[in-house]
Design an enzyme around this catalytic site. Structure first.
Site, mmCIF file in Angstrom:
data_model
loop_
_atom_site.group_PDB
_atom_site.id
_atom_site.type_symbol
_atom_site.label_atom_id
_atom_site.label_comp_id
_atom_site.label_asym_id
_atom_site.label_seq_id
_atom_site.Cartn_x
_atom_site.Cartn_y
_atom_site.Cartn_z
ATOM 1 N N ASP A 101 -8.008 -5.419 0.001
ATOM 2 C CA ASP A 101 -8.483 -6.273 -1.097
ATOM 3 C C ASP A 101 -8.120 -7.741 -0.937
ATOM 4 O O ASP A 101 -8.561 -8.575 -1.736
ATOM 5 C CB ASP A 101 -7.901 -5.747 -2.421
ATOM 6 N N HIS A 155 0.849 -1.191 0.000
ATOM 7 C CA HIS A 155 0.000 0.000 0.000
ATOM 8 C C HIS A 155 0.882 1.237 0.000
ATOM 9 O O HIS A 155 1.940 1.250 0.619
ATOM 10 C CB HIS A 155 -0.903 0.023 1.245
HETATM 11 C C1 SDX Z 1 -6.307 -0.052 -2.865
HETATM 12 O O1 SDX Z 1 -4.563 4.504 -2.077
HETATM 13 C C2 SDX Z 1 -5.455 3.850 -1.428
HETATM 14 O O2 SDX Z 1 -5.828 4.201 -0.332
HETATM 15 C C3 SDX Z 1 -6.050 2.665 -2.150
HETATM 16 C C4 SDX Z 1 -7.042 1.812 -1.363
HETATM 17 C C5 SDX Z 1 -8.311 2.567 -1.074
HETATM 18 O O3 SDX Z 1 -9.033 2.191 -0.135
HETATM 19 O O4 SDX Z 1 -8.644 3.503 -1.858
HETATM 20 O O5 SDX Z 1 -6.466 1.394 -0.140
HETATM 21 C C6 SDX Z 1 -7.455 0.583 -2.157
HETATM 22 O O6 SDX Z 1 -6.053 0.292 -3.986
HETATM 23 C C7 SDX Z 1 -5.444 -1.026 -2.109
HETATM 24 C C8 SDX Z 1 -4.211 -1.509 -2.961
HETATM 25 C C9 SDX Z 1 -4.709 -2.626 -3.887
HETATM 26 N N1 SDX Z 1 -3.652 -2.968 -4.871
HETATM 27 C C10 SDX Z 1 -3.009 -4.154 -4.791
HETATM 28 O O7 SDX Z 1 -3.155 -4.975 -3.885
HETATM 29 C C11 SDX Z 1 -2.064 -4.399 -5.961
HETATM 30 C C12 SDX Z 1 -0.726 -4.919 -5.442
HETATM 31 N N2 SDX Z 1 -0.040 -3.811 -4.716
HETATM 32 C C13 SDX Z 1 0.924 -3.046 -5.461
HETATM 33 O O8 SDX Z 1 0.600 -2.835 -6.802
HETATM 34 C C14 SDX Z 1 1.387 -1.802 -4.682
HETATM 35 O O9 SDX Z 1 1.663 -2.209 -3.403
HETATM 36 C C15 SDX Z 1 0.496 -0.575 -4.615
HETATM 37 C C16 SDX Z 1 0.076 -0.115 -5.967
HETATM 38 C C17 SDX Z 1 -0.709 -0.848 -3.787
HETATM 39 C C18 SDX Z 1 1.307 0.540 -3.946
HETATM 40 O O10 SDX Z 1 2.335 0.861 -4.825
HETATM 41 P P1 SDX Z 1 3.369 2.054 -4.480
HETATM 42 O O11 SDX Z 1 2.943 2.817 -3.304
HETATM 43 O O12 SDX Z 1 3.637 2.793 -5.723
HETATM 44 O O13 SDX Z 1 4.603 1.265 -3.980
HETATM 45 P P2 SDX Z 1 5.764 0.841 -4.917
HETATM 46 O O14 SDX Z 1 5.218 0.261 -6.174
HETATM 47 O O15 SDX Z 1 6.733 1.969 -5.002
HETATM 48 O O16 SDX Z 1 6.376 -0.363 -4.062
HETATM 49 C C19 SDX Z 1 7.442 -0.154 -3.190
HETATM 50 C C20 SDX Z 1 8.317 -1.395 -3.380
HETATM 51 C C21 SDX Z 1 8.682 -1.650 -4.838
HETATM 52 O O17 SDX Z 1 9.936 -2.321 -4.841
HETATM 53 P P3 SDX Z 1 11.265 -1.397 -5.168
HETATM 54 O O18 SDX Z 1 11.032 -0.724 -6.506
HETATM 55 O O19 SDX Z 1 11.373 -0.426 -4.017
HETATM 56 O O20 SDX Z 1 12.388 -2.420 -5.194
HETATM 57 O O21 SDX Z 1 7.578 -2.560 -2.963
HETATM 58 C C22 SDX Z 1 7.395 -3.426 -4.067
HETATM 59 C C23 SDX Z 1 7.641 -2.619 -5.323
HETATM 60 O O22 SDX Z 1 8.132 -3.461 -6.376
HETATM 61 N N3 SDX Z 1 6.001 -3.878 -4.014
HETATM 62 C C24 SDX Z 1 5.601 -5.138 -4.226
HETATM 63 C C25 SDX Z 1 4.211 -5.107 -4.035
HETATM 64 N N4 SDX Z 1 3.816 -3.869 -3.726
HETATM 65 C C26 SDX Z 1 4.927 -3.116 -3.724
HETATM 66 N N5 SDX Z 1 6.290 -6.256 -4.565
HETATM 67 C C27 SDX Z 1 5.536 -7.379 -4.714
HETATM 68 N N6 SDX Z 1 4.190 -7.443 -4.523
HETATM 69 C C28 SDX Z 1 3.498 -6.332 -4.185
HETATM 70 N N7 SDX Z 1 2.181 -6.385 -4.002
#
Ligand code: SDX
Length: 440
Positions: free
Chosen positions: A374, A316
């Site tokens: 989710d 998140h």
């Molecule tokens: C919702 O914003 C909100 O409040 C949203 C929400 C709401 O109520 O409105 O809470 C609802 O959208 C919840 C999130 C649902 N999405 C998912 O579950 C999809 C999987 N999650 C990821 O796509 C991700 O965690 C996000 C999109 C939720 C957050 O992405 P960010 O904040 O841009 O974080 P990031 O991509 O910069 O990640 C930081 C690091 C990265 O690695 P590095 O580049 O630092 O090496 O963490 C890794 C990412 O690759 N990472 C993951 C991961 N999520 C982040 N690696 C593997 N699996 C994951 N799920």
């Protein structure tokens, strides 16, 4: 109660150093009630000729708000100051809708009147019925939601004037009241079953389940445990600060667009798998993993920078601790599966094992990736007989109140103006035009 953000003497100092020497600038720090203070950079470009640069808005506050606060490190979520755990435990969804829209929990008389007001707006204009027939039966229901909600501006002309607080509230009530009907009819249309009209003697969640699962040939009564679970899931999804879809609604609304068009834009943004579409993606992921033996393979893929696969339902932007909604959702998941005699549901077992392994893995620990709202919701919806394609639709039904509360707040905010970000331009500088005849 809330600290006026103008009353502060703390300053941020920026020194620009170049061939002309040092140029010093000061900007006020604005303080909220809780959470990080902000640097007020509204005069930055005028003062310095520079923009800030923050793709994804990881360090940017887009507005002032009094509606919802998240402490990502503590894993807390407040709606108008109340903990989500308390609201999920002690309120029903319409109470939380009232709180988000009006700023206070209703007293018994206010609660009863609000329920009546919303219940009496659950029917759709009969001609909207025909809109559905323009879609293929196998259209994704989120496509239908975008279309039908946007089309509401073609029917409800008496609630389009956004400068009129009364018309804004009428549009707000209509959207909260009609979203379950629109959603349930999208499902019925995909099933080739007749639309079921709302019933004024049912609660909000019961009415939704009734419109989803009743058929003309027999009586339908919603299981009270499932209705309570649905009501609680709606509460958990109601609002969440300036997430992607809420920011979309605010930006659309900042141009003066009508509320139905703005909510349709929010639905479109929520659809993405990185946002509200994640609940559908979690189910698809669990079904792809298939067995506990394959979990390590998918954990490895999630950690592989060269693999676009991510563990859906994990991570998140704000929460760097357990999403408090996910904890309530997990408990609700057990309640629903117990009620339905699905205690040993393989997908739940798989999800819990996946969570256990991930939370012990140093990659997830180091990056503070926890289950989010989710991760468990799809398992509950599937157990209730709701198809995967409808999961994000339910999220949109629940989040409509958050979108519309934030939209109202944006319009009433004296500081707000049309949203118009700038950019860091790295394309061609101006160059001479080349006529077609001279292009090689
Ligand atoms: C919702 O914003 C909100 O409040 C949203 C929400 C709401 O109520 O409105 O809470 C609802 O959208 C919840 C999130 C649902 N999405 C998912 O579950 C999809 C999987 N999650 C990821 O796509 C991700 O965690 C996000 C999109 C939720 C957050 O992405 P960010 O904040 O841009 O974080 P990031 O991509 O910069 O990640 C930081 C690091 C990265 O690695 P590095 O580049 O630092 O090496 O963490 C890794 C990412 O690759 N990472 C993951 C991961 N999520 C982040 N690696 C593997 N699996 C994951 N799920």
């Amino acid at each position: 109660m809330t600290k006026k953000i103008e009353d502060t003497q703390t300053r941020a100092k920026i020194t620009l150093t170049d061939s002309r020497g040092d140029r010093r600038y000061e900007f006020p720090i604005l303080e909220g009630t809780v959470g990080p203070d902000v640097i007020d950079i509204r005069s930055l470009y005028a003062d310095t000729g520079l923009f800030t640069y923050d793709p994804g808005y990881t360090s940017t506050g887009s507005c002032e708000s009094k509606i919802t606060f998240i402490d990502g490190d503590q894993g807390t979520l407040l709606h108008r100051g109340y903990r989500i755990e308390d609201l999920a435990e002690h309120c029903d969804y319409l109470e939380v809708v009232y709180l988000l829209l009006k700023g206070e929990l209703p007293n018994p008389a206010q609660k009863l009147k609000f329920e009546q007001d919303i219940t009496r707006h659950t029917m759709l204009h009969e001609q909207i019925n025909y809109f559905y027939r323009g879609f293929r039966r196998d259209a994704h229901p989120m496509a239908v939601m975008c279309g039908v909600v946007g089309a509401m501006s073609a029917f409800y002309h008496d609630s389009l004037d956004i400068s009129d607080p009364r018309q804004r509230m009428v549009a707000s009530y209509r959207l909260v009241a009609k979203m379950p009907t629109i959603a349930a009819w999208a499902y019925k249309y995909s099933m080739g079953q007749p639309f079921v009209y709302p019933r004024n003697n049912l609660s909000y969640a019961e009415n939704f389940l009734h419109m989803m699962f009743a058929v003309p040939c027999e009586e339908f009564e919603a299981n009270p445990v499932l209705a309570r679970a649905m009501d609680r899931i709606l509460i958990l999804h109601a609002d969440h600060e300036q997430n992607a879809s809420t920011s979309t609604v605010r930006l659309a609304g900042s141009s003066g667009a009508n509320p139905f068009a703005c909510i349709s834009a929010g639905i479109a943004s929520l659809w993405g798998p990185a946002h509200g579409g994640a609940n559908e993606a979690v189910l698809n992921m669990l079904q792809e993993i298939g067995s506990k033996e394959r979990i390590p393979e998918f954990i490895a893929r999630a950690k592989d920078k060269n693999d676009p696969f991510r563990l859906m339902g994990f991570g998140h932007r704000v929460y760097k601790n357990y999403d408090p909604r996910a904890k309530v959702m997990q408990r609700t998941c057990h309640e629903v599966l117990d009620e339905l005699g699905l205690r040993n549901e393989p997908l739940l077992e798989l999800a819990m094992e996946l969570e256990r392994i991930a939370l012990q893995d140093e990659y997830f620990v180091e990056k503070k990736l926890y289950p989010n709202v989710d991760f468990y919701s799809g398992i509950i919806f599937r157990a209730m007989g709701i198809p995967v394609s409808m999961f994000t639709v339910l999220f949109a039904v629940a989040r409509t109140v958050g979108w519309i509360a934030q939209w109202n707040e944006m319009i009433e905010d004296p500081h707000q103006k049309i949203g118009r970000p700038r950019q860091l331009y790295t394309g061609y500088p101006q160059r001479a035009f080349v006529p077609l005849s001279q292009r090689g």
